[in-house]
Design a protein around this motif. Structure first.
Motif, short mmCIF file in Angstrom:
data_model
loop_
_atom_site.label_atom_id
_atom_site.label_comp_id
_atom_site.label_asym_id
_atom_site.label_seq_id
_atom_site.Cartn_x
_atom_site.Cartn_y
_atom_site.Cartn_z
N ALA A 178 0.76 -1.19 0.12
CA ALA A 178 0.03 -0.06 0.04
C ALA A 178 0.80 1.24 -0.02
N MET A 179 2.04 1.22 0.71
CA MET A 179 2.84 2.42 0.71
C MET A 179 3.65 2.34 -0.72
N GLN A 180 3.78 1.47 -1.27
CA GLN A 180 4.42 1.46 -2.56
C GLN A 180 3.47 2.06 -3.73
N THR A 196 12.08 -7.53 6.25
CA THR A 196 12.40 -7.62 4.87
C THR A 196 11.30 -6.58 3.96
N ALA A 197 10.11 -6.58 4.45
CA ALA A 197 9.08 -5.92 3.64
C ALA A 197 9.61 -4.40 3.64
N VAL A 198 10.12 -3.75 4.65
CA VAL A 198 10.60 -2.46 4.83
C VAL A 198 11.87 -2.41 3.76
N TYR A 199 12.76 -3.24 3.96
CA TYR A 199 14.03 -3.52 2.99
C TYR A 199 13.66 -3.35 1.62
N GLU A 200 12.82 -4.08 1.20
CA GLU A 200 12.29 -4.26 -0.22
C GLU A 200 11.51 -2.89 -0.65
N LEU A 201 10.62 -2.26 0.07
CA LEU A 201 9.94 -1.20 0.00
C LEU A 201 10.92 -0.09 -0.48
N ALA A 202 12.15 -0.05 0.22
CA ALA A 202 13.06 1.14 0.26
C ALA A 202 13.63 1.11 -1.13
#
Length: 318
Positions: A178-180, A196-202
């Motif tokens: 959703a942030m993406q 992991t989710a934060v790392y990939e989003l960044a």
């Protein structure tokens, strides 16, 4: 050398003892296969199996902390990895456990590693503090999750509630998605760093991690026995350019008081402490296992066998 068996579809006969001839066989509830608990549990089970004489641990995937506590309560698992705050709620019948029967047949074997409370926002979204969340679109974790409880507590430390913003109840992956798509302004996550989710989003979005103020940290530490202060740095996420103050709970290894004997608990803790470097070879979080970290932020009393181990090594426990 004993082999580690991962997922078995049928129940195993469990022995509560750790005698001279019969093998004590236990199931360890962990988490999702893609998460941290499952591979770390596998590494710990392997060490226990290879460094005890009559204990065999089989790991199984699960829905993580709340599910694992339920499995301990029902006798479906004898060992589990849980967040110490969720364990506390279940034991006391409070917070996310207030409408369920308390689970008291469990004791702590050891604390494992910190799980950091993240508040993730878009770098250019105009959110610089918890107070700036007011009126925004914010995910506080899945319904009834440990993350949702952490979010409520952090908000309370500022005099806020979820009524102060447009609340969403999404897990890590869905929050990041959703942030993406710019459908969220912020989300809470409680996990090891890096998440992991934060790392990939960044990789695709510029992010900021919101700090928790010193007065709010002090309030949280005073109110709840399971929090510890922690600082997130560029060693955790390269895009964190200045240290960010927040709080953490502890991933904790627990065992059934009904089905794990004192001797078995003692031997499992001994094997993990004495062979922590082997756990770390299997999973990086094993590097946190040592005598000091193992007794930090314990929210529910030690299993008597674990208590006996630490006290035999000169550790004074409350």
């Amino acid at each position: 050398m004993k082999k580690l068996l991962l997922m078995l579809p049928v129940a195993l006969l469990m022995f509560v003892g750790c005698g001279d001839s019969e093998e004590a066989r236990f199931t360890m509830a962990t988490g999702t296969v893609a998460g941290t608990y499952y591979p770390l549990g596998g590494a710990m089970a392997s060490v226990i199996n290879n460094h005890t004489d009559n204990i065999n641990v089989t790991i199984t995937s699960s829905g993580a902390s709340a599910d694992n506590v339920r499995q301990i309560g029902l006798g479906d698992a004898q060992i589990a990895i849980v967040q110490n705050d969720v364990m506390y709620y279940a034991f006391t019948g409070t917070s996310i456990w207030s409408e369920q029967s308390p689970v008291r047949n469990m004791g702590t074997l050891m604390s494992l590693y910190p799980e950091t409370v993240h508040i993730i926002v878009h770098a250019d979204g105009g959110i610089y503090s918890v107070n700036d969340l007011v009126g925004r679109r914010v995910s506080v974790g899945g319904p009834g999750s440990g993350v949702s409880a952490n979010a409520a507590q952090v908000l309370a430390s500022y005099g806020l509630t979820t009524d102060d913003f447009n609340v969403f109840h999404l897990g890590f992956a869905d929050s990041a998605s959703a942030m993406q798509d710019f459908n969220l302004d912020a989300f809470f996550a409680t996990s090891a760093t890096p998440n992991t989710a934060v790392y990939e989003l960044a990789r695709n979005r510029d992010l900021r991690l919101i700090p928790i103020s010193q007065p709010a940290v002090e309030w949280l530490l005073d109110e709840y026995p399971f929090y510890v202060p922690i600082t997130v740095t560029s060693a955790d996420y390269t895009w964190v350019t200045t240290p960010i103050q927040t709080v953490a709970v502890q991933a904790t290894l627990i065992a059934s008081l009904d089905e794990v004997s004192d001797d078995a608990a003692y031997e499992m803790v001994r094997a993990l402490i004495e062979n922590a470097s082997e756990v770390a070879e299997g999973h990086a979080r094993g590097a946190y296992i040592n005598m000091h970290n193992a007794v930090q932020s314990v929210s529910v009393d030690f299993h008597p066998g674990a208590r006996r181990f630490f006290e035999s090594r000169g550790i004074t426990l409350n």
